[in-house]
Design a protein around this motif. Structure first.
Motif, PDB file in Angstrom:
ATOM      1  N   ASP A   1     -43.705  -8.977  -3.891  1.00 28.85           N
ATOM      2  CA  ASP A   1     -43.696  -9.258  -4.541  1.00 28.85           C
ATOM      3  C   ASP A   1     -43.283 -10.164  -5.856  1.00 28.85           C
ATOM      4  O   ASP A   1     -43.737 -11.367  -5.888  1.00 28.85           O
ATOM      5  N   GLN A   2     -42.917  -9.856  -7.095  1.00 29.06           N
ATOM      6  CA  GLN A   2     -43.164 -11.173  -8.225  1.00 29.06           C
ATOM      7  C   GLN A   2     -42.266 -12.311  -7.546  1.00 29.06           C
ATOM      8  O   GLN A   2     -42.221 -13.172  -8.408  1.00 29.06           O
ATOM      9  N   ASP A   3     -41.093 -11.824  -7.472  1.00 30.27           N
ATOM     10  CA  ASP A   3     -40.408 -13.571  -7.043  1.00 30.27           C
ATOM     11  C   ASP A   3     -40.636 -13.402  -5.349  1.00 30.27           C
ATOM     12  O   ASP A   3     -39.297 -13.803  -5.033  1.00 30.27           O
ATOM     13  N   VAL A   4     -41.896 -13.741  -5.423  1.00 32.11           N
ATOM     14  CA  VAL A   4     -41.964 -14.940  -4.068  1.00 32.11           C
ATOM     15  C   VAL A   4     -41.217 -15.628  -3.685  1.00 32.11           C
ATOM     16  O   VAL A   4     -41.158 -16.833  -4.760  1.00 32.11           O
ATOM     17  N   PHE A   5     -40.845 -15.954  -2.809  1.00 29.71           N
ATOM     18  CA  PHE A   5     -39.734 -17.039  -2.475  1.00 29.71           C
ATOM     19  C   PHE A   5     -40.797 -18.640  -1.752  1.00 29.71           C
ATOM     20  O   PHE A   5     -40.963 -18.218  -1.288  1.00 29.71           O
ATOM     21  N   LEU A   6     -40.677 -19.323  -2.790  1.00 25.35           N
ATOM     22  CA  LEU A   6     -41.477 -20.546  -2.927  1.00 25.35           C
ATOM     23  C   LEU A   6     -40.533 -22.054  -2.237  1.00 25.35           C
ATOM     24  O   LEU A   6     -39.174 -21.853  -3.149  1.00 25.35           O
ATOM     25  N   PHE A   7     -41.208 -22.566  -0.770  1.00 28.15           N
ATOM     26  CA  PHE A   7     -39.885 -22.960  -0.779  1.00 28.15           C
ATOM     27  C   PHE A   7     -40.593 -25.130  -1.326  1.00 28.15           C
ATOM     28  O   PHE A   7     -41.746 -24.621  -1.300  1.00 28.15           O
ATOM     29  N   ASP A   8     -39.391 -26.478  -1.618  1.00 27.08           N
ATOM     30  CA  ASP A   8     -40.525 -27.352  -2.501  1.00 27.08           C
ATOM     31  C   ASP A   8     -41.060 -27.699  -0.698  1.00 27.08           C
ATOM     32  O   ASP A   8     -40.511 -28.611  -0.357  1.00 27.08           O
ATOM     33  N   ASP A   9     -42.278 -27.376  -0.813  1.00 30.83           N
ATOM     34  CA  ASP A   9     -42.724 -27.718   0.479  1.00 30.83           C
ATOM     35  C   ASP A   9     -44.284 -27.827  -0.005  1.00 30.83           C
ATOM     36  O   ASP A   9     -44.859 -27.440  -0.922  1.00 30.83           O
ATOM     37  N   SER A  10     -44.999 -28.149   0.875  1.00 34.75           N
ATOM     38  CA  SER A  10     -46.844 -28.444   0.203  1.00 34.75           C
ATOM     39  C   SER A  10     -47.055 -26.610   1.019  1.00 34.75           C
ATOM     40  O   SER A  10     -47.005 -25.984   1.619  1.00 34.75           O
ATOM     41  N   VAL A  11     -48.229 -26.347  -0.121  1.00 34.65           N
ATOM     42  CA  VAL A  11     -48.044 -24.780  -0.723  1.00 34.65           C
ATOM     43  C   VAL A  11     -48.840 -24.410   1.419  1.00 34.65           C
ATOM     44  O   VAL A  11     -48.412 -22.892   1.228  1.00 34.65           O
ATOM     45  N   THR A  12     -49.454 -24.696   1.869  1.00 31.91           N
ATOM     46  CA  THR A  12     -49.614 -24.029   3.366  1.00 31.91           C
ATOM     47  C   THR A  12     -48.592 -24.397   4.199  1.00 31.91           C
ATOM     48  O   THR A  12     -48.786 -23.217   4.787  1.00 31.91           O
ATOM     49  N   ASP A  13     -47.547 -24.885   3.853  1.00 30.72           N
ATOM     50  CA  ASP A  13     -46.574 -24.883   4.480  1.00 30.72           C
ATOM     51  C   ASP A  13     -45.333 -23.426   4.240  1.00 30.72           C
ATOM     52  O   ASP A  13     -45.152 -22.475   5.358  1.00 30.72           O
ATOM     53  N   ASN A  14     -45.872 -23.196   2.679  1.00 38.61           N
ATOM     54  CA  ASN A  14     -45.456 -22.192   2.461  1.00 38.61           C
ATOM     55  C   ASN A  14     -46.214 -20.309   3.377  1.00 38.61           C
ATOM     56  O   ASN A  14     -45.904 -19.501   3.164  1.00 38.61           O
TER      57      ASN A  14
END
Ligand SMILES: Nc1ncnc2c1ncn2[C@@H]1O[C@H](COP(=O)(O)OP(=O)(O)O)[C@@H](O)[C@H]1O
Ligand SMILES: [Mg+2]
Length: 251
Positions: A86-99
């Motif tokens: 959905d729109q509010d995808v939860f991303l944490f402060d890590d590399s894009v690939t770790d995400n």
């Protein structure tokens, strides 16, 4: 999990002490099919997805997977079986690939890259300052809305969950991003999964096995695009047979 059919039965739901959003809401979602949820903004489409994803519990009634009430499910089991995009995808402060890899911690680089490719994310990820290893910062501030949604789709593809819930968010994207997101969605939907999606664009809705129009807190109309048009009810008024595409107004 035993089968990926979804049944919401006689569900009542309010957010806290707020007004009732769903009222005696029932819907059967067959396994391996695409069911689209449509209706006016605020009618409860995203709420239905949240209930299926177990982010909330119904005040009354049940949500069942494969005929089994999910009330007793462990959260890990839901996580394994349901992918929510959905729109509010939860991303944490890590590399894009770790995400992305977080969706399937054991996945190898090739699996992750394949997910990027299918999610139409490979090009923009490689163009980031450190490519696949770029830290995307708290809440992914480095990424646009369309890019975040494609990261979310890459996660869902990598997770390979039998149930996919998709809140289509193409309305506030620019044309280029919208096309990329739509292709990514098409790839996500190409394998046989049980999909419930909040759909805004007519091509996707037309291709759905069933469309549920939500009104007054329940399913007011249910059928294929052609069936609902022939019915001449709210759905047919919403989409107006003569207009190939309608933007704004309805979410
Ligand atoms: N987290 C929340 N807390 C309180 N009210 C909410 C919340 N999310 C949605 N609502 C309300 O519930 C109703 C249905 O919202 P939603 O399911 O998001 O509708 P839709 O996705 O169809 O636009 C709306 O009136 C909305 O304001
Ligand atoms: Mg919504």
């Amino acid at each position: 999990m035993d089968g990926a059919a979804i049944d919401l039965s006689h569900v009542d739901f309010s957010y806290g002490r707020g007004p009732r959003v769903l009222s005696d809401f029932s819907l059967h979602v067959p396994e391996g099919r695409l069911t689209a949820l449509v209706g006016e903004s605020g009618c409860g489409k995203s709420t239905v997805l949240s209930l299926i994803a177990q982010l909330y519990r119904p005040d009354r009634g049940t949500v069942a997977f494969g005929g089994v009430d999910t009330a007793g499910y462990a959260p890990e089991s839901v996580l394994r079986n349901v992918a929510l995009v959905d729109q509010d995808v939860f991303l944490f402060d890590d590399s894009v690939t770790d995400n992305v890899r977080y969706a399937r911690p054991g996945a190898g680089d090739e699996g992750v890259r394949e997910a990027y490719r299918l999610a139409n994310a490979d090009n923009f990820v490689r163009a980031l300052p450190q490519g696949y290893d770029t830290r995307i910062g708290e809440n992914g501030g480095l990424l646009s809305g369309g890019e975040r949604q494609r990261i979310s789709i890459a996660r869902a593809i990598l997770r390979d969950a039998p149930i996919v819930l998709l809140d289509e968010a193409t309305s506030n994207l620019d044309v280029e991003n919208e096309l990329a997101v739509r292709r990514a969605i098409a790839n996500l939907l190409s394998s046989r999964r049980t999909v419930v999606m909040v759909a805004h664009t007519l091509p996707i809705i037309r291709g759905a096995d069933a469309i549920a129009l939500i009104d007054g807190g329940a399913v007011a109309e249910l059928g294929t695009h052609e069936e609902l048009l022939a019915r001449g009810g709210k759905y047919s008024r919403m989409w107006g047979a003569s207009r190939p595409r309608r933007r704004g107004g309805h979410e």
